[in-house]
Design an enzyme around this catalytic site. Structure first.
Site, PDB file in Angstrom:
ATOM      1  N   ALA A   1       0.864  -1.186   0.000  1.00  0.00           N
ATOM      2  CA  ALA A   1       0.000   0.000   0.000  1.00  0.00           C
ATOM      3  C   ALA A   1       0.894   1.228   0.000  1.00  0.00           C
ATOM      4  O   ALA A   1       2.085   1.126   0.341  1.00  0.00           O
ATOM      5  CB  ALA A   1      -0.849   0.021   1.272  1.00  0.00           C
TER       6      ALA A   1
ATOM      7  N   HIS B   1      10.845  -8.494  11.032  1.00  0.00           N
ATOM      8  CA  HIS B   1      11.922  -7.513  10.999  1.00  0.00           C
ATOM      9  C   HIS B   1      13.062  -7.946  10.067  1.00  0.00           C
ATOM     10  O   HIS B   1      14.225  -7.916  10.446  1.00  0.00           O
ATOM     11  CB  HIS B   1      12.493  -7.282  12.406  1.00  0.00           C
ATOM     12  CG  HIS B   1      11.579  -6.517  13.319  1.00  0.00           C
ATOM     13  ND1 HIS B   1      11.833  -6.335  14.662  1.00  0.00           N
ATOM     14  CD2 HIS B   1      10.414  -5.883  13.093  1.00  0.00           C
ATOM     15  CE1 HIS B   1      10.867  -5.621  15.208  1.00  0.00           C
ATOM     16  NE2 HIS B   1       9.989  -5.344  14.285  1.00  0.00           N
TER      17      HIS B   1
ATOM     18  N   HIS C   1      12.546  -1.458  17.527  1.00  0.00           N
ATOM     19  CA  HIS C   1      11.883  -2.001  16.345  1.00  0.00           C
ATOM     20  C   HIS C   1      12.447  -1.265  15.150  1.00  0.00           C
ATOM     21  O   HIS C   1      13.093  -0.241  15.282  1.00  0.00           O
ATOM     22  CB  HIS C   1      10.378  -1.819  16.451  1.00  0.00           C
ATOM     23  CG  HIS C   1       9.774  -2.613  17.577  1.00  0.00           C
ATOM     24  ND1 HIS C   1       8.673  -3.402  17.425  1.00  0.00           N
ATOM     25  CD2 HIS C   1      10.135  -2.727  18.868  1.00  0.00           C
ATOM     26  CE1 HIS C   1       8.369  -3.973  18.567  1.00  0.00           C
ATOM     27  NE2 HIS C   1       9.248  -3.575  19.466  1.00  0.00           N
TER      28      HIS C   1
HETATM   29  P1  FDA Z   1       8.156  -1.176   3.220  1.00  0.00           P
HETATM   30  O1  FDA Z   1       7.593  -2.535   3.246  1.00  0.00           O
HETATM   31  O2  FDA Z   1       7.585  -0.168   4.136  1.00  0.00           O
HETATM   32  O3  FDA Z   1       8.038  -0.564   1.755  1.00  0.00           O
HETATM   33  C1  FDA Z   1       8.214  -1.305   0.573  1.00  0.00           C
HETATM   34  C2  FDA Z   1       7.163  -0.852  -0.429  1.00  0.00           C
HETATM   35  O4  FDA Z   1       7.528  -1.325  -1.708  1.00  0.00           O
HETATM   36  C3  FDA Z   1       5.781  -1.409  -0.131  1.00  0.00           C
HETATM   37  O5  FDA Z   1       4.836  -0.356  -0.169  1.00  0.00           O
HETATM   38  C4  FDA Z   1       5.547  -2.402  -1.258  1.00  0.00           C
HETATM   39  O6  FDA Z   1       4.198  -2.565  -1.625  1.00  0.00           O
HETATM   40  C5  FDA Z   1       6.374  -1.812  -2.371  1.00  0.00           C
HETATM   41  N1  FDA Z   1       6.818  -2.770  -3.369  1.00  0.00           N
HETATM   42  C6  FDA Z   1       7.396  -3.973  -3.178  1.00  0.00           C
HETATM   43  N2  FDA Z   1       7.700  -4.547  -4.344  1.00  0.00           N
HETATM   44  C7  FDA Z   1       7.317  -3.678  -5.309  1.00  0.00           C
HETATM   45  C8  FDA Z   1       7.380  -3.703  -6.712  1.00  0.00           C
HETATM   46  N3  FDA Z   1       7.927  -4.728  -7.371  1.00  0.00           N
HETATM   47  N4  FDA Z   1       6.880  -2.652  -7.403  1.00  0.00           N
HETATM   48  C9  FDA Z   1       6.338  -1.590  -6.757  1.00  0.00           C
HETATM   49  N5  FDA Z   1       6.268  -1.520  -5.409  1.00  0.00           N
HETATM   50  C10 FDA Z   1       6.756  -2.548  -4.698  1.00  0.00           C
HETATM   51  N6  FDA Z   1       8.518  -1.843  13.119  1.00  0.00           N
HETATM   52  C11 FDA Z   1       8.431  -0.984  14.142  1.00  0.00           C
HETATM   53  O7  FDA Z   1       9.304  -0.131  14.282  1.00  0.00           O
HETATM   54  N7  FDA Z   1       7.422  -1.055  15.037  1.00  0.00           N
HETATM   55  C12 FDA Z   1       6.451  -2.009  14.962  1.00  0.00           C
HETATM   56  O8  FDA Z   1       5.536  -2.048  15.780  1.00  0.00           O
HETATM   57  C13 FDA Z   1       6.527  -2.924  13.899  1.00  0.00           C
HETATM   58  N8  FDA Z   1       5.605  -3.891  13.781  1.00  0.00           N
HETATM   59  C14 FDA Z   1       5.525  -4.622  12.632  1.00  0.00           C
HETATM   60  C15 FDA Z   1       4.419  -5.445  12.423  1.00  0.00           C
HETATM   61  C16 FDA Z   1       4.264  -6.091  11.206  1.00  0.00           C
HETATM   62  C17 FDA Z   1       3.058  -6.963  10.966  1.00  0.00           C
HETATM   63  C18 FDA Z   1       5.258  -5.942  10.201  1.00  0.00           C
HETATM   64  C19 FDA Z   1       5.100  -6.649   8.882  1.00  0.00           C
HETATM   65  C20 FDA Z   1       6.371  -5.163  10.416  1.00  0.00           C
HETATM   66  C21 FDA Z   1       6.512  -4.481  11.632  1.00  0.00           C
HETATM   67  N9  FDA Z   1       7.579  -3.616  11.861  1.00  0.00           N
HETATM   68  C22 FDA Z   1       7.545  -2.795  12.948  1.00  0.00           C
HETATM   69  C23 FDA Z   1       8.680  -3.484  10.894  1.00  0.00           C
HETATM   70  C24 FDA Z   1       8.635  -2.202  10.064  1.00  0.00           C
HETATM   71  O9  FDA Z   1       7.325  -1.753   9.869  1.00  0.00           O
HETATM   72  C25 FDA Z   1       9.316  -2.462   8.715  1.00  0.00           C
HETATM   73  O10 FDA Z   1      10.615  -2.948   8.964  1.00  0.00           O
HETATM   74  C26 FDA Z   1       9.441  -1.205   7.861  1.00  0.00           C
HETATM   75  O11 FDA Z   1       8.209  -0.569   7.710  1.00  0.00           O
HETATM   76  C27 FDA Z   1      10.010  -1.573   6.492  1.00  0.00           C
HETATM   77  O12 FDA Z   1      10.202  -0.422   5.725  1.00  0.00           O
HETATM   78  P2  FDA Z   1      10.787  -0.506   4.253  1.00  0.00           P
HETATM   79  O13 FDA Z   1      10.854   0.874   3.743  1.00  0.00           O
HETATM   80  O14 FDA Z   1      12.023  -1.319   4.268  1.00  0.00           O
HETATM   81  O15 FDA Z   1       9.727  -1.363   3.419  1.00  0.00           O
END
Ligand code: FDA
Length: 569
Positions: free
Chosen positions: A85, A506, A549
């Site tokens: 999203a 993570h 986190h």
């Molecule tokens: P992120 O996933 O945010 O962004 C990647 C984006 O790229 C997504 O929007 C995806 O749709 C897009 N994408 C992927 N492939 C693509 C493609 N081929 N073409 C176009 N778009 C594409 N951390 C914390 O600090 N506190 C917390 O409470 C939590 N809790 C938690 C719960 C859950 C359920 C999860 C899954 C994770 C957490 N985390 C967390 C971890 C934290 O939220 C996470 O590490 C970061 O948001 C990751 O950020 P990134 O920018 O790396 O990727």
């Protein structure tokens, strides 16, 4: 939608991507395009509800990546969740806002990343933050929430604070007293976000305290700026791979995308392509573009553009377990209590545990290296493991995280060893970008990781035996003493832990920022080695797991990355 030429293409409008796009588009003459596979979730109640953790799981906004059956982790596949999203994983995460221990970020520099230390990153934590001081909100009276203003930023885009559903019935004080009454007390930490996390505390979250809704990367970094004419976002558009310029240099000139109507086309970038697709996607996009391990690429008929065999290696995640106890009070509010014990507080015989682990490090390094065909080298891993050992046994970082969540008539707990040693990998499994990658985190590959998980579980049992909590709680309902006896050793805990853990969500380090000769994929400006204009800015570059986190650290890294990119203009 504008099809004009863009200066920068940001692949993935997630936690990191939107920070970078926002900051680059502060320059009016620079055109930035964000390409996001998911849609807008601005009005999605599964996202906005501050008590809605988990509601988005399994819906269309969850990538729900599957791992391979985990050889050391109960033989089962795990689901690794990630947001699909605008706002990425920040739209489905637990909203916890907790940073890292000073020494952990300093370790990035010790590993060879000049300039990446706590002192330099700290201003970026603050730059992104819009801390909402709790004294402004009367619903927090009696909640026990504390903070140190010196550790917070007040003018950034990202709202951080507490929500109006935070309990304020004095439970925090009772928890605190319980921690003080432990045989090895754990002190109250007024504010764990200043680089010293050890202790017990009430942590803030990414919430809008005023509106009581989730704060995510899109609400913070995109929607208030969406009228910028030089900031473009394409939603529901999947990036398949990078496209390259002809010539000697390895220079990207755009990306191939599949639009929501199914059409595949190429979009051009005149300056840079910035991968921000998350730790389980960015390395795979590099591989699909010919950057990676030639042995893997050739299997799928992909011509090697750049030989960087460690793309997709070094994958690190944590394992999450929980214990549950009956509560004698019924709770219908939420509460956010965390404790971070050091090794000295978690392991009763911590010197012996430390010595034994130190002796095992060469074998650990050899095992990880051999599991990936020596793509990462045992000598390098051993050095990194020693850095990690020093963090645990010399610098005294938290060795586990314990969350306590009252819920109805239950006390839920979640816990995990903060810094597992196991290393896995993620690689493409087809040249077709729509095919799922092979994800193998190798949970529990190394026995210290199980030991830390077991000791954290024991620590929780201790808490529930200690007053005043002992009188406030009833029986342990999961796993229960009939499943795991009070006297159980690591073996006795192993089945319960390995059959009931989940990914802690993570994942990091799959295109690690490290010197190339020790397995790095990006340099200290987050540029992919050997390319002139491809960067990765997301969880993939974080070289070692952090306590706390991930999101706060990822936001800060992205803020710093944007400054680095701007300086190179
Ligand atoms: P992120 O996933 O945010 O962004 C990647 C984006 O790229 C997504 O929007 C995806 O749709 C897009 N994408 C992927 N492939 C693509 C493609 N081929 N073409 C176009 N778009 C594409 N951390 C914390 O600090 N506190 C917390 O409470 C939590 N809790 C938690 C719960 C859950 C359920 C999860 C899954 C994770 C957490 N985390 C967390 C971890 C934290 O939220 C996470 O590490 C970061 O948001 C990751 O950020 P990134 O920018 O790396 O990727």
């Amino acid at each position: 939608r504008s099809d004009s030429n863009y200066d920068y293409i940001v692949v993935g409008g997630g936690t990191s991507g939107l920070v970078v796009a926002n900051r680059l588009s502060e320059q009016e003459n620079i055109n930035v395009l964000v390409i996001e596979a998911g849609g807008s979730v601005y009005n999605n109640p599964n996202v906005t509800d501050t008590l809605g953790y988990g509601k988005a799981f399994g819906t269309e906004i969850d990538w729900a990546y599957k791992t391979t059956d985990q050889e050391y982790g109960g033989g089962i596949s795990q689901t690794v969740r990630a947001g699909k999203a605008l706002g990425g994983t920040s739209t489905i995460n637990g909203m916890v806002y907790l940073r890292a221990q000073t020494a952990q970020i300093d370790a990035w520099e010790a590993a060879g990343n000049k300039g990446w230390n706590w002192k330099n990153l700290f201003p970026y934590f603050k730059k992104g933050e819009q801390f909402q001081s709790p004294e402004k909100y009367s619903f927090l009276d009696g909640s026990g929430v504390t903070y140190d203003p010196a550790y917070h930023g007040f003018n950034g885009p990202l709202k951080v604070g507490w929500s109006s559903t935070q309990l304020n019935d004095g439970l925090a004080q009772k928890m605190n007293t319980t921690y003080q009454n432990l045989d090895v007390p754990v002190q109250f930490n007024k504010d764990p976000n200043g680089g010293d996390m050890i202790g017990y505390s009430l942590y803030p979250k990414t919430v809008d305290s005023e509106l009581n809704i989730r704060e995510d990367a899109a609400r913070a970094y995109y929607y208030p700026y969406q009228n910028r004419t030089n900031l473009h976002v394409w939603l529901n558009t999947h990036v398949n791979k990078l496209t390259w310029k002809d010539g000697k240099d390895v220079t990207a000139d755009g990306v191939e995308v599949t639009l929501s109507n199914g059409t595949t086309t190429v979009v051009k970038a005149s300056r840079e392509v910035i991968l921000a697709a998350g730790a389980l996607k960015s390395p795979v996009l590099l591989e699909l573009s010919g950057v990676g391990n030639p042995d893997i690429l050739s299997k799928y008929g992909i011509e090697t553009k750049l030989n960087i065999p460690t793309v997709g290696e070094n994958l690190q995640d944590q394992m999450n377990n929980g214990l549950q106890f009956d509560a004698k009070t019924s709770y219908n509010m939420s509460a956010d209590y965390v404790s971070y014990p050091s090794a000295a507080q978690l392991f009763s015989n911590h010197t012996a545990v430390g010595n034994e682990l130190l002796r095992k490090l060469p074998a650990y390094a050899a095992k990880v290296a051999s599991a990936n065909g020596n793509i990462t080298k045992a000598r390098d891993l051993q050095r990194f493991f020693k850095i990690q050992w020093d963090l645990i046994f010399k610098a005294g970082i938290p060795v586990a995280e314990i969350l306590l969540e009252p819920s109805g008539t239950t006390y839920d707990t979640e816990y995990w060893g903060s810094v597992p040693f196991s290393r896995g990998n993620v690689h493409l499994s087809s040249a077709d970008p729509t095919v799922a990658a092979t994800i193998d985190p190798k949970y529990f590959m190394l026995d210290f990781d199980l030991h830390a998980q077991v000791e954290a579980a024991r620590f929780i049992r201790e808490i529930f035996k200690t007053e005043p909590f002992a009188s406030m709680s009833g029986a342990e309902t999961s796993p229960g003493l009939s499943t795991v006896a009070a006297t159980a050793g690591d073996e006795g805990w192993s089945d319960f832990i390995k059959q009931n853990y989940r990914s802690n969500f993570h994942p990091i380090s799959t295109t690690a920022m490290l010197p190339k000769e020790v397995g790095g994929v990006v340099d200290t400006s987050l540029k992919v080695y050997g390319t002139s204009n491809v960067r990765v800015v997301d969880a993939s570059v974080v070289p070692f797991q952090v306590c706390g986190h991930l999101q706060s650290t990822i936001y800060a890294v992205a803020e710093r990355a944007a400054d680095i990119i701007k300086k190179q203009l």
